[in-house]
Design an enzyme around this catalytic site. Structure first.
Site, PDB file in Angstrom:
ATOM      1  N   GLU A  85     -55.243  59.859  15.631  1.00 17.53           N
ATOM      2  CA  GLU A  85     -55.823  60.436  16.863  1.00 17.53           C
ATOM      3  C   GLU A  85     -54.743  61.281  17.535  1.00 17.53           C
ATOM      4  OE1 GLU A  85     -56.860  56.733  18.878  1.00 17.53           O
ATOM      5  OE2 GLU A  85     -58.910  56.905  18.134  1.00 17.53           O
TER       6      GLU A  85
ATOM      7  N   CYS B 171     -62.553  53.261  25.565  1.00 21.73           N
ATOM      8  CA  CYS B 171     -61.592  53.868  26.476  1.00 21.73           C
ATOM      9  C   CYS B 171     -62.191  55.065  27.187  1.00 21.73           C
ATOM     10  CB  CYS B 171     -60.327  54.266  25.738  1.00 21.73           C
ATOM     11  SG  CYS B 171     -60.603  55.318  24.323  1.00 21.73           S
TER      12      CYS B 171
END
Lengths: 685, 685
Positions: free
Chosen positions: A350, A446
């Site tokens: 990521e 998140c």
């Protein structure tokens, strides 16, 4: 550093947001996201993975109660049950067990933070009661000495602080602090704040440059900036010191994460096979932060770190740290930023990809990373009001951050690509991280709560202040109160961003007030005109400063011409050579299949049709398609016709094309009308 | 089907290859690859992973000897030691253990196959002696009942044939058969052939449509086509039957691989978590082969299967099977083929990607898959002489197959990308499968020996025959003997492919011979002129047939104009829109950094500079750069100049360019001059 210009965000209680655009987003968060999030925290969203969050707090709370009342109580010995521990039978989770991700506590912390922000704009006794009860549950889980992470409380405190790299303890601390501060600032209630302070004290007692203290730092950064907020709200120097320690220590040799890993292996009687020279670029821990000059690794972690670095630089007057922040900022903005304000070019880790690698279809561009970029930008603005920071912050906010949430507030993107062919996302393992439609919630949740907290606190990105200046970074409409030397000035901002460039600022005050009002002039409107009666502005770094005595009713008029911009990328970006994208104000546009049919890659722009100022493009104010005002662009284009042969390869012939229109909508509105192709960069001649 | 036109490859002993181009490649294989391969099989290549191959045969041989002489001998009970079993201490592997990949036996089989082919062109008593000794070692490992796969012989025969999907037993059978047939055909020695027959018999006894027999099929196809060779050389019908069974059974319900997996789980007392409805598209086993119409899954497996299907279709006259072959062929050629003749667009599963997905930089395009495509093409030609098959076969051979081996025969590519930026390959996890330079050997050593076997047997792709016709599919120079009704005709082919399009064919015969000589007319030379004295050809499906009585000294002259072709891809290929590639004859060209400097993506072709017939391009015959004759192309181009701003995004301005030349070399020669960028498709205006 010029400490005179340092500023802090306005307290959200100083502002009433009336901005049409942002108020709508804030109401979505209040009405949809926060209640949904609370249900998710309590594992009662049908069809969604349980969060386990409140359950874990209750489990830990029971253990703490047992410990207090039972002198025979023996705490559990630590056993690792996986990064994401799930019950064998999801219907019947075992009592007394920790479930979910190691960082699952933060689901609560992010929620309470958004709740705090929301309460400043919209008091809600019912919600506040729910929050207070939740806080009771959370605080009951804290150990007598202040530790508060249910993963280790439940699984075994003997292993606490032995895996900072992976197990997110200090990340949990950071989010707890952020939530506690926000809730305290909104309500004045300090129960959670005191709990957060005790946890921070626990850590401060154990980490630091002093001999005998642990030399570790967070595996997932956030505590750095959170501790600064705690310092700013409590005045306790030790939180600043702890934050500075985390920043200074990061990437020092011997590399802490490697040593920690080695210690764990040795304790388990295993041979350590790690590499002591690998500090971990993924964690931005491969070199001391002052030596870093390329944004690398996990993008969210990176910008959270840089935000903390900027805070520490400001509060300690550390020029070398500021210089690192500026280098890293430049590196992102000049080499690693999507035209949508997104960052993180690769799903692998990521992470930031290498310089100029900005693939469109396989982009990661995590919503949280764009949010973190806004964090970083706001903190740079606090140090140095330069419009270059606000320009990027604005780009991130109006594009990728908002793209993260559906227009009904009910579903979310984790990944924000710039080119989507839904069938490819399904068929191609290289694109499996790209979803063509938003999802309701994520096990690793998140992004939705992160959107909730930034949207609810948008005003603190728009306005910062110091003793003598009120800075307007973003034109978010509302009434902003500012105390200038004991006298109150209210600034009424009427704006219709991002669609209209006229802003009217009216000063309200009971008596004349002396002070400076500073307004950012965005890069996208070089011909901005600012007038304020006889007052003449001073221009500096993209801000116009009006200083003097203010009288009730005085007005500042701002006109930012909203030109349509046809944008090209630096040719070092291989993906975008021979392509253009379209922007208007801070908004990046995209084409969707819903308006253009499929095979968007067959559409091509002829730059000669457009004109130097986008004259060939038709702009349409649209109130219908998305349930709120937006702008559409209609761009003259050509569509490649199917070839005469079905052969895969043929001798080159001039392509056959037909005139076409490219119908564009704002990027943040994409994927709200069913599944279809989407494209930001267009072939051009 | 028209059985009249069915043909078989010429026996390699019927031809003497004199072709400059291919003879050089064959000599590389003979002098470099075969000896190197033998060293690799025997674990004596410094710095390379051991193959363990001959060691495993010796270990198994000892066990068989023990079993024969010791009545107390207890064979080992099976234990799984991993797909690639490596010793804890590589310096001291344990005695009596199997090491390497489950298919490691095939290293020998591929080697002996290449040795066989090579001996037909270049007798070598020393090599033949080595081969005979190796065969002794291999045959000594065979079980008394004919089984021959050292993985199970060493690890435990009780588990043999219980994991066809993963453990490659039938793949080992297939390669053993291919090697044994080649060596027998070259030398007349049948020891290995008999061993292969016994192993095939063992399988034929246990697999088939009859009740009680196993309904499985190979997890990695090859046995299908290998058994056909065994049938053709032995005349034993049961091998054809077994091959047909494997083809017919594949993808039938209940899905064998799922059932097999379930049985293994149950035997181990585990709950099976597999999906009974997943036949596995990766293995081309998700539906019966006659229902397949898209080439899917692991690309090498796929084309090996299709080759076997074509063989079975030809020998059984099965029209529905042929129709499936034709559909799958069309699907590959119209939607899944690189301009380099490569196939397999994705590293995920080393597989075909979805239709028209042909990424250049992340291409997989495995060398072995291009080789397998040539296998498939040759088999389709055997059924139906249509130049469309030969065109693709030729494209695969002159480009991707040869790209797989360095010009010195000492290093190899597994993956053959069409765009390389070396720094990106290192930095980008998405490109980690792409190597910018060839490697000496691979633990999973399929490609180097596959190149060895196809290069050594190139003549069997160039020439096939039936009773009354000799087909020339590729213009590979040499003397080819053909028996026409008991009379011998020798065809002397003088060609200088792929650089020159003049071919002179001289007929040699002691007495007049009646028969047909058929010559393919390639798609890349539509203006091909063929003359043969008074004889008039009949044209059909891209072949010119000359029939009549042939006299010594008669000549056929072929002129295939070698035009430079600027090629465009179907616009459905997103990657190649607005791009062109260059070909001349069957050769695809590329640009390398060595000739053009870096940042190849900044170079652009203006199609108006080129002309309809490539007049603007300079062609150069080059004898120096690569140590043999090649052609270079020099294409007028423009180079994008660095932008005036270092900004990532700017308002679009007409790009600044300077005139430039694009210097192209044949794709197969790339990466022979150090590491650098490479590109096949170029931006164009």
């Amino acid at each position: 550093m010029d400490k005179q210009v340092f500023s802090t965000p306005i307290d959200l209680k100083q502002i009433t947001v009336t901005d049409t655009f942002w108020h709508r987003e804030m109401e979505l968060v209040r009405k949809e996201v926060i209640p949904y999030q609370w249900d998710a925290l309590n594992d009662r969203v049908p069809g969604a993975d349980p969060s386990w969050c409140m359950r874990n707090f209750r489990t830990a709370g029971k253990m703490m109660a047992e410990q207090r009342t039972n002198t025979q109580y023996v705490p559990p010995a630590y056993s690792y049950r996986g990064f994401n521990a799930l019950p064998d039978d999801p219907e019947h989770p075992e009592e007394g067990r920790f479930y979910g991700f190691v960082f699952q506590d933060t689901d609560f912390s992010k929620w309470i933070e958004a709740v705090g922000y929301s309460l400043t704009q919209h008091p809600d006794p019912e919600l506040e009661k729910t929050a207070d009860e939740a806080i009771d549950v959370v605080c009951a889980a804290q150990t007598p000495d202040g530790y508060l992470d249910t993963y280790y409380i439940i699984n075994g405190m003997d292993a606490a602080l032995t895996n900072l790299r992976d197990n997110h303890e200090l990340y949990c601390l950071g989010h707890l602090v952020e939530g506690a501060v926000a809730y305290y600032q909104a309500t004045g209630k300090d129960k959670l704040l005191r709990a957060a302070c005790r946890f921070a004290d626990y850590i401060a007692d154990r980490f630091g440059p002093e001999e005998g203290k642990c030399k570790g730092y967070p595996g997932h950064e956030i505590a750095e900036m959170a501790l600064i907020r705690l310092y700013e709200v409590t005045g306790e120097e030790k939180y600043l010191k702890l934050s500075k320690f985390f920043v200074d220590q990061r990437g020092q040799k011997p590399f802490y994460f490697a040593m920690e890993d080695k210690a764990r292996a040795e304790k388990a009687g295993q041979k350590w096979r790690g590499n002591p020279d690998d500090g971990s670029a993924y964690h931005q821990a491969d070199k001391p932060v002052r030596e870093q000059d390329e944004a690398v690794g996990h993008a969210v972690r990176a910008v959270y770190l840089y935000s903390g670095m900027a805070d520490v630089a400001r509060l300690t007057g550390d020029d070398s740290l500021l210089a690192a922040c500026e280098r890293l900022w430049d590196n992102i903005v000049k080499k690693k930023l999507y035209i949508t304000g997104g960052i993180g070019g690769t799903v692998h880790g990521e992470a930031f990809s290498y310089e100029y690698d900005l693939p469109n279809d396989s982009a990661y561009s995590e919503t949280c990373a764009a949010i973190g970029l806004a964090f970083f930008a706001r903190r740079m603005l606090q140090i140095k009001p330069d419009s270059k920071y606000a320009d990027v912050m604005e780009m991130a906010l109006y594009n990728t951050v908002l793209s993260g949430m559906a227009l009904d507030g009910k579903s979310f993107f984790y990944v924000n690509p710039l080119a989507v062919v839904p069938s490819a996302c399904r068929k191609d393992a290289r694109l499996h991280h790209v979803q063509p439609t938003r999802r309701k919630w994520f096990g690793c949740a998140c992004c939705p709560p992160n959107i909730a907290r930034i949207v609810s606190s948008i005003a603190s990105y728009a306005y910062t202040e110091n003793a003598d200046t009120l800075f307007t970074h973003l034109y978010v409409g509302g009434q902003i109160e500012k105390d200038f030397g004991g006298k109150k000035l209210t600034m009424q901002v009427d704006a219709k961003m991002p669609w209209h460039g006229h802003v009217y600022v009216t000063v309200r005050c009971d008596e004349p007030v002396t002070g400076t009002l500073a307004f950012r002039m965005p890069y996208w409107a070089p011909d901005t005109v600012l007038t304020c009666g006889d007052k003449q502005p001073v221009y500096k770094d993209g801000y116009a400063y009006f200083t003097g005595e203010w009288h009730d009713g005085e007005m500042i008029r701002l006109h930012m011409p909203m030109m349509i911009r046809m944008v090209a990328a630096n040719p070092a970006v291989r993906e975008d050579v021979d392509k253009v994208a379209f922007m208007r104000g801070p908004v990046t546009f995209c084409a969707e299949e819903a308006d253009n049919g499929g095979d968007l890659h067959l559409l091509r722009v002829d730059t000669r049709d457009i004109g130097d100022h986008g004259e060939g493009i038709i702009r349409e104010f649209d109130f219908d398609t998305f349930g709120h005002e937006t702008v559409r662009l209609h761009v003259p284009a050509r569509r490649l016709l199917p070839p005469e042969s079905s052969a895969l390869y043929t001798s080159w012939q001039p392509p056959r094309e037909e005139p076409a229109k490219l119908h564009l909508v704002p990027y943040y509105t994409w994927a709200n009308r069913g599944e279809g192709e989407m494209l930001v960069w267009f072939r051009r001649k």
